[in-house]
Design a protein around this motif. Structure first.
Motif, PDB file in Angstrom:
ATOM      1  N   LEU A 211     129.506  53.427 -55.815  1.00 16.32           N
ATOM      2  CA  LEU A 211     128.624  53.661 -54.677  1.00 16.32           C
ATOM      3  C   LEU A 211     128.510  55.150 -54.366  1.00 16.32           C
ATOM      4  O   LEU A 211     127.407  55.652 -54.100  1.00 16.32           O
ATOM      5  N   GLU A 212     129.615  55.858 -54.416  1.00 15.73           N
ATOM      6  CA  GLU A 212     129.578  57.302 -54.170  1.00 15.73           C
ATOM      7  C   GLU A 212     128.693  58.003 -55.197  1.00 15.73           C
ATOM      8  O   GLU A 212     127.929  58.923 -54.859  1.00 15.73           O
ATOM      9  N   GLN A 213     128.777  57.575 -56.449  1.00 16.46           N
ATOM     10  CA  GLN A 213     127.933  58.150 -57.497  1.00 16.46           C
ATOM     11  C   GLN A 213     126.455  57.923 -57.179  1.00 16.46           C
ATOM     12  O   GLN A 213     125.631  58.831 -57.307  1.00 16.46           O
TER      13      GLN A 213
ATOM     14  N   ASP B 117     134.429  48.891 -55.656  1.00 15.44           N
ATOM     15  CA  ASP B 117     134.651  48.868 -57.102  1.00 15.44           C
ATOM     16  C   ASP B 117     135.317  47.594 -57.587  1.00 15.44           C
ATOM     17  O   ASP B 117     135.217  47.251 -58.771  1.00 15.44           O
ATOM     18  N   CYS B 118     136.005  46.888 -56.688  1.00 12.98           N
ATOM     19  CA  CYS B 118     136.691  45.656 -57.079  1.00 12.98           C
ATOM     20  C   CYS B 118     136.614  44.663 -55.927  1.00 12.98           C
ATOM     21  O   CYS B 118     136.987  44.994 -54.803  1.00 12.98           O
ATOM     22  N   ASN B 119     136.098  43.460 -56.197  1.00 11.83           N
ATOM     23  CA  ASN B 119     136.036  42.423 -55.171  1.00 11.83           C
ATOM     24  C   ASN B 119     136.106  41.055 -55.831  1.00 11.83           C
ATOM     25  O   ASN B 119     136.025  40.938 -57.054  1.00 11.83           O
ATOM     26  N   ASP B 120     136.255  40.019 -55.021  1.00 10.94           N
ATOM     27  CA  ASP B 120     136.411  38.660 -55.533  1.00 10.94           C
ATOM     28  C   ASP B 120     135.169  37.795 -55.349  1.00 10.94           C
ATOM     29  O   ASP B 120     135.241  36.571 -55.464  1.00 10.94           O
ATOM     30  N   PHE B 121     134.031  38.417 -55.065  1.00  8.91           N
ATOM     31  CA  PHE B 121     132.811  37.646 -54.882  1.00  8.91           C
ATOM     32  C   PHE B 121     132.211  37.258 -56.237  1.00  8.91           C
ATOM     33  O   PHE B 121     132.448  37.927 -57.241  1.00  8.91           O
ATOM     34  N   PRO B 122     131.421  36.166 -56.261  1.00 12.06           N
ATOM     35  CA  PRO B 122     130.765  35.776 -57.525  1.00 12.06           C
ATOM     36  C   PRO B 122     129.859  36.889 -58.032  1.00 12.06           C
ATOM     37  O   PRO B 122     129.304  37.666 -57.244  1.00 12.06           O
TER      38      PRO B 122
ATOM     39  N   LEU C 234     120.922  48.759 -50.266  1.00 16.65           N
ATOM     40  CA  LEU C 234     120.116  48.657 -51.487  1.00 16.65           C
ATOM     41  C   LEU C 234     118.747  49.313 -51.285  1.00 16.65           C
ATOM     42  O   LEU C 234     118.207  49.925 -52.202  1.00 16.65           O
ATOM     43  N   PHE C 235     118.200  49.205 -50.066  1.00 16.12           N
ATOM     44  CA  PHE C 235     116.922  49.857 -49.759  1.00 16.12           C
ATOM     45  C   PHE C 235     117.064  51.377 -49.806  1.00 16.12           C
ATOM     46  O   PHE C 235     116.235  52.074 -50.405  1.00 16.12           O
ATOM     47  N   ARG C 236     118.110  51.898 -49.199  1.00 19.18           N
ATOM     48  CA  ARG C 236     118.321  53.347 -49.178  1.00 19.18           C
ATOM     49  C   ARG C 236     118.508  53.899 -50.590  1.00 19.18           C
ATOM     50  O   ARG C 236     118.146  55.047 -50.877  1.00 19.18           O
ATOM     51  N   LEU C 237     119.084  53.069 -51.466  1.00 22.29           N
ATOM     52  CA  LEU C 237     119.312  53.497 -52.851  1.00 22.29           C
ATOM     53  C   LEU C 237     118.124  53.159 -53.757  1.00 22.29           C
ATOM     54  O   LEU C 237     118.200  53.324 -54.972  1.00 22.29           O
ATOM     55  N   HIS C 238     117.022  52.653 -53.163  1.00 17.98           N
ATOM     56  CA  HIS C 238     115.766  52.377 -53.869  1.00 17.98           C
ATOM     57  C   HIS C 238     115.873  51.219 -54.861  1.00 17.98           C
ATOM     58  O   HIS C 238     115.120  51.167 -55.830  1.00 17.98           O
ATOM     59  N   TYR C 239     116.807  50.286 -54.598  1.00 17.01           N
ATOM     60  CA  TYR C 239     116.871  49.101 -55.447  1.00 17.01           C
ATOM     61  C   TYR C 239     115.878  48.043 -54.986  1.00 17.01           C
ATOM     62  O   TYR C 239     115.372  47.261 -55.799  1.00 17.01           O
ATOM     63  N   ILE C 240     115.617  47.957 -53.686  1.00 19.29           N
ATOM     64  CA  ILE C 240     114.679  46.977 -53.148  1.00 19.29           C
ATOM     65  C   ILE C 240     113.796  47.658 -52.109  1.00 19.29           C
ATOM     66  O   ILE C 240     114.075  48.774 -51.662  1.00 19.29           O
ATOM     67  N   GLU C 241     112.727  46.953 -51.714  1.00 16.79           N
ATOM     68  CA  GLU C 241     111.892  47.378 -50.602  1.00 16.79           C
ATOM     69  C   GLU C 241     112.344  46.627 -49.357  1.00 16.79           C
ATOM     70  O   GLU C 241     112.694  45.445 -49.428  1.00 16.79           O
TER      71      GLU C 241
END
Length: 313
Positions: A36-38, A75-80, A203-210
């Motif tokens: 995320l920092e990257q 960087d590491c989580n237990d979500f699907p 995700l919007f701020r990072l331009h992945y979605i509108e």
């Protein structure tokens, strides 16, 4: 059965309290955010990322610490995660499979796009240049996966399924439409109600979605001019986006499509039959057929009165 009832009760309670899953405190607070920092550095130009950054993005509060949105991006989580499979001739034949999980959703996006490029992009030399050819529009695939991540139901223990076939890709997201959003709202681009607003905003701020639910329209725009269009299958417990492979026919002019469409239906035809079914003059049909033959799209067999045309395999 009891687990399903418990999930439904919890969702109704969260709706009554005006909460979403991504707002709830994360069960794990010892989180790291290298990926995320990257992304924040590359896409937002941030030179420094600290606790104030997480507060600004609503990923952290002094009272509750990190929330589930932060955990999804850690960087590491237990979500699907995302289960990607490239099938062969049958669904029993796996040519390639990658399960991207226990990592940041941004890494999951990277993994999905990497596998897409392996199977649906290739380089072709055209004239003096080497060009990348996409069998399926990358923009449409990226949009479909990003929206599946943004709008999925995260408390269902199921991965997003990306099923890759020779003629299409199917992206299936767990969970139906959010409460209050109709199928028409979704298909007409009126899906402005984010199921996971904090996560979706990042995700919007990072331009992945509108932000305002234009995902369906952006996918359809990527297929402008294509004969076979994307499909959107909406069920009570899942949403599937079907992205067809762009065929050679989809890149032709309207006149060329008029000539090729009868050949798709009847396999082989004489020129006179093509003229009649395409509704064009003899001279125009000959000109278009010769152009298609020169580009190896149409194949001519026989000679004289027995000359027939077919699409090249």
């Amino acid at each position: 059965m009891r687990e399903t009832r418990d999930l439904e009760f919890r969702r109704r309670l969260m709706e009554e309290l005006d909460l979403s899953f991504d707002m709830l405190p994360s069960k794990v607070q010892d989180l790291t955010f290298g990926r995320l920092e990257q992304a924040l550095t590359e896409k937002m130009g941030l030179s420094q990322v600290d606790l104030n950054t997480w507060k600004t993005l609503e990923l952290y509060t002094d009272r509750d610490g990190f929330n589930n949105a932060a955990a999804l991006l850690s960087d590491c989580n237990d979500f699907p995660g995302i289960d990607l499979v490239r099938f062969g001739r049958t669904i029993n034949q796996f040519l390639d499979r990658r399960i991207s999980e226990k990592c940041s959703v941004l890494k999951q996006m990277d993994d999905a796009i990497d596998m897409f490029r392996t199977h649906y992009q290739y380089e072709e030399i055209r004239g003096m240049t080497r060009e990348v050819v996409e069998r399926i529009p990358l923009d449409a695939f990226r949009e479909a996966v990003a929206n599946a991540l943004a709008h999925r139901v995260w408390d269902i223990a199921a991965a997003i399924k990306v099923s890759m076939y020779d003629d299409r890709i199917e992206i299936t997201s767990p969970g139906g439409l959010p409460t209050g959003v109709t199928e028409e709202d979704y298909l007409r681009g009126r899906l402005s109600l984010l199921r996971n607003p904090i996560f979706g905003n990042v995700l919007f701020r990072l331009h992945y979605i509108e932000r305002f639910g234009t995902g369906v329209m952006r996918i359809e725009r990527a297929y402008a001019g294509a004969v076979v269009k994307p499909e959107f299958q909406i069920g009570g417990n899942s949403i599937t986006v079907v992205l067809p492979v762009i065929r050679t026919l989809d890149t032709l002019t309207r006149e060329e499509q008029q000539v090729c469409e009868p050949l798709m239906e009847y396999r082989e035809l004489q020129r006179s039959e093509i003229e009649r079914r395409a509704g064009m003059s003899k001279d125009k049909a000959i000109r278009v057929l010769n152009s298609l033959a020169d580009r190896n799209i149409v194949e001519k067999t026989g000679s004289g009165r027995s000359t027939r045309y077919k699409l090249k395999d």
